[in-house]
Design a protein around this motif. Structure first.
Motif, short mmCIF file in Angstrom:
data_model
loop_
_atom_site.label_atom_id
_atom_site.label_comp_id
_atom_site.label_asym_id
_atom_site.label_seq_id
_atom_site.Cartn_x
_atom_site.Cartn_y
_atom_site.Cartn_z
N GLY A 1 -4.89 52.29 -22.38
CA GLY A 1 -4.84 51.87 -20.98
C GLY A 1 -4.65 50.38 -20.84
N TYR A 2 -4.31 49.94 -19.63
CA TYR A 2 -4.16 48.51 -19.37
C TYR A 2 -5.53 47.88 -19.15
N SER A 3 -5.64 46.63 -19.59
CA SER A 3 -6.88 45.89 -19.43
C SER A 3 -7.16 45.61 -17.95
N SER A 4 -8.44 45.53 -17.60
CA SER A 4 -8.86 45.10 -16.26
C SER A 4 -9.54 43.73 -16.30
N THR A 5 -9.39 43.02 -17.40
CA THR A 5 -10.02 41.70 -17.54
C THR A 5 -9.44 40.73 -16.51
N PRO A 6 -10.28 40.10 -15.68
CA PRO A 6 -9.76 39.15 -14.68
C PRO A 6 -9.01 38.00 -15.34
N TRP A 7 -8.03 37.49 -14.64
CA TRP A 7 -7.29 36.34 -15.14
C TRP A 7 -8.21 35.12 -15.21
N THR A 8 -8.01 34.32 -16.24
CA THR A 8 -8.77 33.08 -16.36
C THR A 8 -8.09 31.98 -15.54
N ASN B 1 -1.20 45.32 -23.81
CA ASN B 1 -1.89 46.03 -22.74
C ASN B 1 -2.69 45.09 -21.84
N ALA B 2 -2.37 43.79 -21.87
CA ALA B 2 -3.08 42.82 -21.06
C ALA B 2 -2.95 43.13 -19.58
N ASN B 3 -3.81 42.52 -18.78
CA ASN B 3 -3.85 42.78 -17.34
C ASN B 3 -2.76 42.00 -16.61
N ALA B 4 -1.52 42.18 -17.04
CA ALA B 4 -0.38 41.52 -16.38
C ALA B 4 -0.16 42.15 -15.00
N LEU B 5 0.50 41.38 -14.13
CA LEU B 5 0.83 41.88 -12.80
C LEU B 5 2.08 42.72 -12.91
N ARG B 6 1.88 44.03 -13.09
CA ARG B 6 2.99 44.95 -13.27
C ARG B 6 3.49 45.48 -11.93
N TRP B 7 4.51 46.30 -11.98
CA TRP B 7 5.23 46.71 -10.78
C TRP B 7 4.36 47.58 -9.86
N GLY B 8 4.69 47.48 -8.56
CA GLY B 8 3.96 48.26 -7.56
C GLY B 8 2.53 47.80 -7.39
N THR B 9 2.25 46.52 -7.69
CA THR B 9 0.88 46.04 -7.70
C THR B 9 0.81 44.64 -7.09
N LEU B 10 -0.34 44.31 -6.47
CA LEU B 10 -0.56 43.02 -5.83
C LEU B 10 -1.83 42.39 -6.36
N TYR B 11 -1.74 41.09 -6.76
CA TYR B 11 -2.90 40.32 -7.22
C TYR B 11 -3.11 39.13 -6.27
N ASN B 12 -4.36 38.68 -6.19
CA ASN B 12 -4.74 37.58 -5.29
C ASN B 12 -5.29 36.39 -6.06
N PHE B 13 -5.03 35.19 -5.51
CA PHE B 13 -5.50 33.93 -6.08
C PHE B 13 -5.96 33.05 -4.92
N ARG B 14 -7.08 32.35 -5.10
CA ARG B 14 -7.63 31.60 -3.97
C ARG B 14 -8.50 30.45 -4.45
N PHE B 15 -8.66 29.44 -3.57
CA PHE B 15 -9.58 28.35 -3.81
C PHE B 15 -9.78 27.58 -2.51
N ASP B 16 -10.77 26.70 -2.49
CA ASP B 16 -11.02 25.78 -1.38
C ASP B 16 -10.74 24.35 -1.84
N SER B 17 -10.30 23.53 -0.88
CA SER B 17 -10.01 22.13 -1.17
C SER B 17 -10.45 21.27 0.00
N ASN B 18 -10.69 20.00 -0.27
CA ASN B 18 -10.99 19.06 0.82
C ASN B 18 -9.74 18.37 1.32
N ARG B 19 -8.56 18.84 0.89
CA ARG B 19 -7.30 18.24 1.29
C ARG B 19 -6.48 19.23 2.11
N PRO B 20 -5.85 18.78 3.22
CA PRO B 20 -5.00 19.65 4.04
C PRO B 20 -3.72 20.04 3.30
N PRO B 21 -2.98 21.00 3.84
CA PRO B 21 -1.83 21.53 3.11
C PRO B 21 -0.57 20.69 3.26
N GLN B 22 0.30 20.84 2.25
CA GLN B 22 1.66 20.31 2.29
C GLN B 22 2.56 21.28 1.52
#
Length: 608
Positions: A534-541, A561-582
């Motif tokens: 099976g494919y790994s479910s280890t979170p990305w570092t 079998n690493a937890n790569a972002l394979r087809w038909g699938t969606l992964y999320n990435f997030r963080f907070d910053s003290n700087r506004p966007p550009q």
């Protein structure tokens, strides 16, 4: 009903399929045949019995920790008209109709139900309804119970049909009549049906087609072009521990001018169908983030119908082809049938190629649970008390080798990019059993990430013509003074190379770094992964270096079998910053092959 058999070599396939949008479930113990030639039978119920196991305390609104179980038994009336389609001895699905019930015993029931006891029917509902079956008053049409989670099993040798494990849910109108509107959707028991069947029409097919003159092509796109025309339902079919097993009904349409190949296993020229579930939540308005909370294995299509769900105008072709303009419904029950599901690992999502041998849907050597291979979702991700105000979206996709083969032979007629559709569903019930109701219509030919309110969605295509596409979504919010939340989602529609890393310019003042991915299936025998583990479910570092934040999984060389972002699938990435966007560019690295690619996003401003 006469038991005489009628053989037809002309229009019955068109009549049977075009007048039926209720093509439901192949039994879990059956094998899909090679459908290039064979026999299509229309079977009708000759006799049968129905058992409803109900908790009378729940049904009568008695607050008790102890269930008061009673079995209501019925015989099936001889004049019932409930028909199913069987192709080469495999159940293709039931048509719209009803079973009239004759009570065999009595119980202390609510007055409204007791008054209708002698005229109850089990009705197969039309396509587009939230449920496949319901228990109604046959004269007034009043619905007492909706039925979900049931499965069909057809024994060709005995010509018998069984419908098992159906949950009885109090309907909204029955709950209102009881003066307990909050009980709508409450599970009060189970239903099982057994019936002897007899054929009333038989069509013999040669090379997948009946012997009649076909109507001309009616699709608008050159070549074959399968889309998901409708997602009629989501249902729960089991649970294990803290997870539930769901399935999504999918109704496909061929908008192409060429009949689409639909040959069943062991032939590998047919569509495969993944199902996904997403949740939008977070922030003060519950639209901060868009996450995938469940994914299934692939339903291997067999025996196309020829209905006209999309209104294109079906040319009448079915069986081993989905005709030009025609549609084919696979109900949630059919897509939940575990014997017809195969691992995504076998399939190239851009070319649609997968091996015919060994079978990509071989289930020998393992025992299924209630969640195996289905859309597996944590109960906590659905529980409305833990997710107040969240919205949910089901997604279906069809991947077929015929479109790619046509594209190669006919450059410019490439229809592999519009095979994904989504629809919003509301969730009720819990904490262990959930009910789903459609909200609005199906959004055709676009993935569910486009439901993310207020987000910017950009497409990437690293190797046009040789591999598929993906979408990068992002949204920046300002939850409090001096704090900006950066939320990203990457959806891989049909990139075979998969995605291994995602890097965002951030500066150094960031916190609350996060990652989210849906659960992977455990390893199964013959699942197509290396070593069948099976494919790994280890979170990305995540690593911050040189003013950039990079998330990544193991490389292909480190772990195929690493937890790569394979087809038909969606992964999320997030963080907070003290700087506004550009405006910035993220760097996306691939898992199997290919150089990294840049994608437009927004990231924190850098200090001068």
């Amino acid at each position: 009903m006469s038991k005489k058999l009628f053989a037809y070599l002309m229009l019955p396939l068109l009549l049977l399929f075009c007048n039926s949008s209720q093509n439901s479930v192949a039994g879990s113990k059956q094998k899909s045949p090679d459908v290039q030639s064979g026999t299509l039978e229309k079977m009708i119920v000759a006799s049968g019995s129905v058992a409803m196991d109900v908790d009378l305390n729940r049904l009568n609104g008695v607050n008790s920790a102890t269930a008061k179980r009673e079995t209501l038994r019925f015989a099936v009336a001889a004049n019932s008209f409930f028909t199913v389609l069987v192709f080469n001895n495999v159940l293709r699905g039931p048509e719209q109709g009803s079973l009239a019930l004759i009570p065999q015993n009595s119980a202390t029931l609510p007055a409204a139900l007791s008054a209708s006891l002698n005229q109850l029917v089990v009705e197969k509902l039309p396509s587009g309804e939230a449920f496949d079956l319901a228990v109604r008053d046959g004269k007034t049409g009043f619905a007492f119970f909706n039925i979900e989670g049931h499965q069909y099993d057809y024994d060709a040798g005995a010509q018998s049909l069984r419908i098992t494990d159906g949950r009885l849910l109090i309907s909204k109108e029955f709950a209102n009549a009881l003066g307990r509107p909050s009980d709508a959707g409450r599970v009060v028991g189970k239903i099982s049906i057994g019936a002897a069947m007899q054929p009333i029409e038989i069509t013999h097919l040669v090379n997948g087609e009946p012997q009649f003159v076909m109507m001309p092509a009616v699709g608008t796109q050159p070549g074959p072009d399968v889309i998901v025309g409708n997602l009629p339902s989501v249902e729960q079919f089991g649970s294990v521990g803290t997870q539930v097993g769901l399935a999504v009904g999918t109704d496909s349409c061929n908008n192409g001018q060429v009949d689409l190949d639909w040959f069943a296993l062991p032939n590998n020229d047919h569509p495969v169908i993944p199902q996904n579930l997403y949740r939008m939540s977070g922030g003060t308005d519950n639209i901060e983030r868009f996450e995938q909370v469940g994914q299934s294995w692939l339903k291997h299509a067999f025996a196309a119908a020829s209905a006209n769900t999309c209104g294109f105008g079906c040319n009448g072709v079915g069986g081993s082809h989905l005709g030009s303009g025609c549609s084919d419904l696979y109900s949630a029950s059919l897509n939940a049938s575990q014997s017809g599901l195969g691992s995504r690992a076998w399939v190239n999502p851009f070319t649609g190629a997968f091996p015919g041998s060994p079978s990509p849907a071989d289930h020998t050597g393992h025992v299924h649970t209630g969640t195996s291979h289905r859309v597996t979702v944590a109960m906590s991700d659905l529980d409305t008390t833990q997710n107040p105000g969240a919205t949910y979206f089901a997604e279906g996709q069809y991947v077929t080798p015929h479109e790619y083969a046509w594209c190669q032979a006919n450059p410019g007629q490439c229809n592999m990019y519009n095979n994904v559709s989504y629809r919003q569903f509301s969730v009720s019930g819990g904490p262990t059993n959930f009910t789903f109701s459609p909200v609005g219509s199906t959004a055709r030919s676009q993935p569910a990430i486009f439901a993310w309110s207020g987000a910017t969605i950009n497409k990437i295509e690293p190797d046009a013509g040789n591999d598929g596409i993906a979408f990068v979504g992002y949204k920046v919010t300002n939850p409090s003074t001096g704090v900006w939340h950066y939320e990203y989602a990457i959806y891989n529609e049909n990139l075979d190379r998969a995605i291994q890393s995602f890097a965002v310019p951030t500066g150094r003042r960031i916190r609350n770094i996060g990652f989210h991915a849906p659960p992977q299936e455990p390893g199964w025998a013959n699942d197509g992964t290396v070593g069948n583990t099976g494919y790994s479910s280890t979170p990305w570092t995540s690593v911050v270096t040189g003013g950039s934040l990079t998330w990544s999984c193991e490389t292909f060389a480190q772990n195929p079998n690493a937890n790569a972002l394979r087809w038909g699938t969606l992964y999320n990435f997030r963080f907070d910053s003290n700087r506004p966007p550009q405006d910035e560019f993220a760097v996306i690295g691939f898992f199997k092959t290919g150089v990294p690619i840049m994608a437009a996003i927004q990231g924190p401003q850098h200090r001068p």
